[in-house]
Design a protein around this motif. Structure first.
Motif, PDB file in Angstrom:
ATOM      1  N   LEU A  37       0.804  -1.215   0.000  1.00  0.00           N
ATOM      2  CA  LEU A  37       0.000   0.000   0.000  1.00  0.00           C
ATOM      3  C   LEU A  37       0.841   1.271   0.000  1.00  0.00           C
ATOM      4  O   LEU A  37       0.328   2.350   0.298  1.00  0.00           O
ATOM      5  N   ASP A  38       2.121   1.160  -0.345  1.00  0.00           N
ATOM      6  CA  ASP A  38       2.986   2.332  -0.424  1.00  0.00           C
ATOM      7  C   ASP A  38       3.213   2.687  -1.887  1.00  0.00           C
ATOM      8  O   ASP A  38       4.001   2.040  -2.580  1.00  0.00           O
ATOM      9  N   PRO A  39       2.532   3.727  -2.396  1.00  0.00           N
ATOM     10  CA  PRO A  39       2.676   4.058  -3.817  1.00  0.00           C
ATOM     11  C   PRO A  39       4.031   4.653  -4.167  1.00  0.00           C
ATOM     12  O   PRO A  39       4.373   4.746  -5.342  1.00  0.00           O
ATOM     13  N   ALA A  47      -2.615  -0.448  -8.901  1.00  0.00           N
ATOM     14  CA  ALA A  47      -3.653  -0.790  -7.930  1.00  0.00           C
ATOM     15  C   ALA A  47      -3.403  -0.162  -6.563  1.00  0.00           C
ATOM     16  O   ALA A  47      -4.343   0.038  -5.790  1.00  0.00           O
ATOM     17  N   ILE A  48      -2.144   0.154  -6.251  1.00  0.00           N
ATOM     18  CA  ILE A  48      -1.842   0.793  -4.966  1.00  0.00           C
ATOM     19  C   ILE A  48      -2.549   2.139  -4.885  1.00  0.00           C
ATOM     20  O   ILE A  48      -3.211   2.461  -3.892  1.00  0.00           O
ATOM     21  N   GLY A  49      -2.414   2.928  -5.933  1.00  0.00           N
ATOM     22  CA  GLY A  49      -3.038   4.243  -5.957  1.00  0.00           C
ATOM     23  C   GLY A  49      -4.552   4.181  -5.971  1.00  0.00           C
ATOM     24  O   GLY A  49      -5.218   5.103  -5.493  1.00  0.00           O
ATOM     25  N   ASN A  63       0.874   9.664  -7.520  1.00  0.00           N
ATOM     26  CA  ASN A  63       0.903   8.973  -6.227  1.00  0.00           C
ATOM     27  C   ASN A  63       2.332   8.658  -5.777  1.00  0.00           C
ATOM     28  O   ASN A  63       2.569   8.347  -4.615  1.00  0.00           O
ATOM     29  N   THR A  64       3.279   8.767  -6.692  1.00  0.00           N
ATOM     30  CA  THR A  64       4.687   8.573  -6.334  1.00  0.00           C
ATOM     31  C   THR A  64       5.231   9.735  -5.515  1.00  0.00           C
ATOM     32  O   THR A  64       6.323   9.639  -4.953  1.00  0.00           O
ATOM     33  N   ALA A  65       4.489  10.856  -5.465  1.00  0.00           N
ATOM     34  CA  ALA A  65       4.961  12.067  -4.789  1.00  0.00           C
ATOM     35  C   ALA A  65       4.167  12.378  -3.523  1.00  0.00           C
ATOM     36  O   ALA A  65       4.256  13.493  -3.003  1.00  0.00           O
TER      37      ALA A  65
END
Length: 489
Positions: A36-38, A45-47, A157-159
């Protein structure tokens, strides 16, 4: 019966209805995320679960592709677009009680750029030369060159911004600044989020409980909506949409995404390391047949790694028209003896499994025997993304303007071109919008010329939802389910 009594009774009924208004939603998902860590995992799917719900970034990418403030209230760019100063939202806390300040931005971005980082947007964070967090309410980012797309990257979502105290455990115990907290994750079944009372705008959140159900079987996806087990199924199997279109109980939507669906090719694995072999594969592909059979006719053909929504997009689908005879000739010129045996590794989505069968048939027509290997998402990440142990695969890259991934020779398709890397460097350092777009044009042409992958189609966004649920995105510039925007009519 008096009119006054009737009005009083109606008011009571209305009040009772309001008191029992539905405040929960169940969302269907084809894939279960591996964590669950994007900021550390590549799976979209995480985001879909965490972005905007548990975690937040400095900016927000909206359904209409616009970028608006989120944890940043406002920002200013220097004239040369190398320095970005953001004023941060006040009164924000993490779900562990820690206050949100500029130090959290500095910690997060330096973590994402670190040598050991697995952030899929690592190159962007590495382009930040310095971060000034001396003022808790303000952060200044200085880039190595002009950064036209910085605000967009800050909305990925990476940020999302992490708290240093909890950062190491985000994959299983996510802690963010968003309106929801993880309540439960039943691996293989579902994940549940509950509204967080400590959120800065908690009173505006209509949906108090959300359950994400993981349903990978396409028939079961449709059945889950028809039975009422699922209220909304974004990115449902494309073939399901038609049966809901004429039913007033549902919304049946088909929008666009930033997804570039490709036949991924391992560019370092012989004989795929030969340009003529990759070009032969490109000529073997009939994009429209793949769209028709793998995506129910939904999708726009593409010829490089951008979608028609993107700035500087060039339609390069005519560079490699479907031409089996040309494909056979190129294989012969490359000295490849046919039949050539390759593996075709397919993850669970329908566009990959069904589209992969069509691709295998098209390759067989030109003398390439592609043995299909159906794998689950975790195995795909291990075999293809991490270990690069594959020949061909089918996957959709859904991040906006992610063409820069081809400048990383260690990315899973292992394309190592100094010329392309120079183009991306020019793109990142573009002094004006015209130069920025021209670099994107050049990058698309270079990828097509080198036939790095088989570029197939823009991934559609088919959605089926209960007609009474509002706030459902039709278009998906990023893959997320913004629960804070949802409510029941």
């Amino acid at each position: 019966m008096s009119r006054r009594f009737v009005a009083f009774a109606a008011a009571l009924l209305a009040g009772a209805s309001f008191a029992h208004a539905k405040d929960s939603v169940t969302i269907g998902m084809t894939l279960e995320p591996p964590g669950l860590d994007p900021t550390a995992g590549a799976a979209a799917a995480i985001g879909e679960i965490t972005h905007y719900n548990i975690f937040e970034g400095l900016t927000k990418i909206n359904e209409d592709f616009s970028v608006t403030p989120l944890l940043a209230d406002s920002w200013t760019f220097s004239p040369d677009l190398k320095t970005l100063t953001l004023t941060l939202k006040k009164g924000v806390k993490f779900q562990d009680g820690e206050p949100f300040t500029s130090k959290d931005v500095k910690f997060s971005f330096e973590r994402f750029a670190a040598k050991e980082s697995t952030n899929k947007d690592k190159a962007f964070f590495a382009s930040i030369q310095s971060i000034d967090a001396s003022d808790p309410a303000k952060v200044t980012l200085t880039f190595s060159g002009p950064s036209f797309s910085a605000l967009l990257h800050l909305g990925y979502n990476t940020a999302v911004i992490l708290d240093e105290k909890s950062a190491a455990n985000e994959a299983t115990q996510p802690v963010g600044t968003g309106p929801y907290k993880l309540a439960n994750w039943s691996k293989g079944s579902s994940a549940t989020l509950d509204a967080w009372d400590g959120y800065r705008d908690a009173g505006k959140i209509a949906i108090k409980h959300a359950t994400f159900k993981f349903i990978s079987d396409s028939a079961a996806e449709t059945a889950s909506v028809l039975s009422g087990d699922v209220d909304v199924f974004p990115r449902i199997v494309a073939s399901a949409v038609d049966q809901f279109k004429s039913d007033p109980r549902y919304q049946a939507l088909v929008g666009g995404t930033e997804g570039k669906t490709i036949l991924g090719i391992n560019n370092k694995k012989p004989p795929l390391d030969q340009l003529k072999v990759r070009q032969a594969i490109a000529y073997a592909l009939d994009r429209q047949a793949i769209i028709d059979g793998g995506s129910n006719g939904l999708g726009t053909p593409i010829g490089s790694h951008l979608t028609p929504n993107d700035p500087g997009y060039v339609d390069l689908t005519g560079q490699y028209p479907h031409d089996p005879a040309k494909a056979k000739a190129l294989l012969a010129e490359a000295g490849v003896k046919t039949p050539l045996s390759l593996t075709l590794t397919l993850p669970p989505p329908d566009y990959a499994r069904k589209g992969g069968e069509i691709i295998a048939a098209e390759l067989a027509e030109v003398g390439i025997q592609a043995k299909i290997e159906n794998v689950e998402w975790a195995q795909w990440l291990s075999n293809v993304y991490t270990n690069k142990n594959y020949d061909l695969t089918v996957i959709s890259h859904v991040e906006p303007l992610d063409i820069g991934i081809y400048a990383n020779p260690n990315y899973y398709f292992q394309y190592d071109s100094k010329d392309f890397q120079a183009i991306i460097a020019r793109w990142n350092a573009a002094p004006d919008l015209a130069a920025y777009k021209q670099a994107l044009v050049d990058a698309q042409h270079k990828l097509a010329d080198d036939s790095v992958n088989g570029f197939l189609f823009q991934l559609p966004n088919p959605v089926v939802a209960d007609a009474k649920l509002s706030g459902v995105w039709k278009n998906a510039p990023i893959f997320t389910n913004d629960l804070s925007a949802m409510s029941w009519k």
